[in-house]
Design an enzyme around this catalytic site. Structure first.
Site, mmCIF file in Angstrom:
data_model
loop_
_atom_site.group_PDB
_atom_site.id
_atom_site.type_symbol
_atom_site.label_atom_id
_atom_site.label_comp_id
_atom_site.label_asym_id
_atom_site.label_seq_id
_atom_site.Cartn_x
_atom_site.Cartn_y
_atom_site.Cartn_z
ATOM 1 N N SER A 39 -51.689 -20.291 7.669
ATOM 2 C CA SER A 39 -51.718 -18.765 8.493
ATOM 3 C C SER A 39 -50.782 -18.012 7.662
ATOM 4 O O SER A 39 -51.048 -16.410 7.825
ATOM 5 C CB SER A 39 -51.039 -18.883 9.965
ATOM 6 N N ASP A 317 -43.949 -11.703 13.750
ATOM 7 C CA ASP A 317 -44.046 -12.462 14.839
ATOM 8 C C ASP A 317 -43.354 -13.527 14.912
ATOM 9 O O ASP A 317 -42.277 -13.406 13.945
ATOM 10 C CB ASP A 317 -45.669 -12.751 15.113
ATOM 11 N N HIS A 320 -44.213 -15.318 11.226
ATOM 12 C CA HIS A 320 -44.690 -14.638 10.090
ATOM 13 C C HIS A 320 -44.105 -13.379 9.796
ATOM 14 O O HIS A 320 -43.618 -12.743 10.682
ATOM 15 C CB HIS A 320 -46.437 -14.419 10.567
#
Length: 352
Positions: A39, A317, A320
């Site tokens: 991700s 977040d 990240h």
């Protein structure tokens, strides 16, 4: 109607990518950038999979033309920014490009998938394992690129001069090793697990090398114990979970040496290691030098409430980084001397 709208959104993004690339450089510095990972660099592949690991809804992408493309950030990822600095368009997600269009892309593709890890067993829901990502890259090399570069010598030269960025491994800890250690009496110590993981990782890298890749940028695992979702908070302070960091640190410590040893085994190969573990500590100790004021909290609060100035936050977040931090890492790795070893990306471009 929805498909027509999506087509125009993708078209606008591609135009925007070209504009950004031209803003940095009128001519690309390398033929292409190919991206593998999780991700941290997923550009939207998971949008097309049955998985909860998606970032295709607001407020993700709020600073990417206010468009949630599937990137786990408010804007561009580290890989996107590296592409722009190379004078290339941002590599599109492999699953976001139709089969009839894939052979037309010669500037690189992004195969990264949120939730994936070095091990095929790592991941939640549907995802592209690293093996699957390399399988798709194999299809690109053997079926798509020959339609553009029909001459085998040209194809071999193109592949050898392109750059291959891999950012993966954190999920093997957060979704695997750490879960097992905390939930059971796991007898594998951190040193042994790191060695096992790196052995698997090098076998994957060799597959990419065998397809023609020569120049690699490998992103290490950062201090996972410092992400907002895992830090330790008290009434008056907050600090990293060093117990978790110490379990991960052997991997970061061993990575550079492992890659340098691999380089001696693979003729003409070149490896850069990006040390995210130590640069985070540098930023955390003197955030004001980097324009950061908050190194512990997530920019996205409860109920999807979002901070007003994302540039001041390290984390976007609970896991990240913000585009601002991705810019710091990309700038430093591209032309600096504190983050990427044994040299930076500009030097990698001209290496033989």
């Amino acid at each position: 109607m929805a498909s027509v709208k999506l087509f125009w959104i993708i078209s606008l993004i591609l135009i925007h990518q070209t504009f950004l690339a031209n803003a940095y450089c009128t001519k690309s510095l390398v033929p292409a950038l190919y991206v593998f990972g999780d991700s941290s660099v997923d550009a939207g592949n998971n949008n097309n999979l049955n998985t909860p690991a998606k970032a295709n809804t607001f407020p993700h992408g709020i600073d990417f033309n206010n468009c949630s493309t599937g990137r786990f950030s408010n804007g561009k990822t580290f890989a996107d920014i590296v592409a722009i600095r190379l004078g290339l368009p941002m590599p599109p997600p492999y699953l976001g490009v139709s089969e009839t269009e894939r052979y037309q892309i010669a500037t690189g593709i992004n195969y990264a998938s949120a939730s994936s890890g070095i091990l095929n067993s790592t991941g939640d829901g549907e995802y592209l394992s690293l093996d699957k990502q390399i399988e798709y890259f194999t299809s690109t090399v053997e079926h798509d690129l020959p339609r553009i570069l029909s001459n085998k010598i040209k194809l071999r030269r193109y592949l050898s001069k392109s750059i291959y960025l891999l950012s993966i491994g954190a999920n093997d800890y957060t979704l695997g090793y750490l879960r097992n250690v905390m939930g059971t009496n796991n007898n594998v110590n951190p040193e042994e697990y790191a060695s096992f993981l790196l052995k698997q990782f090098t076998s994957h890298i060799k597959k990419i090398y065998d397809l023609g890749a020569r120049k690699f940028v490998i992103v290490s695992i950062g201090p996972v114990g410092c992400i907002p979702g895992l830090i330790i908070r008290t009434l008056h302070s907050q600090y990293c979970n060093e117990d978790i960091n110490q379990k991960i640190k052997p991997y970061s410590d061993k990575l550079h040496g492992t890659l340098q040893e691999l380089q001696t085994q693979l003729p003409s190969s070149k490896f850069i290691t990006m040390d995210t573990y130590n640069l985070y500590k540098v930023i955390r100790n003197s955030p004001e030098k980097f324009g950061i004021t908050n190194v512990f909290d997530s920019c996205i609060g409860q109920g999807e409430k979002i901070c007003e100035n994302r540039k001041l936050y390290y984390f976007y977040d609970p896991a990240h980084t913000t585009e601002a931090v991705n810019e710091i890492y990309a700038k430093e790795c591209f032309s600096g001397n504190q983050t990427c070893f044994p040299f930076n990306i500009k030097q990698l471009i001209h290496s033989h």
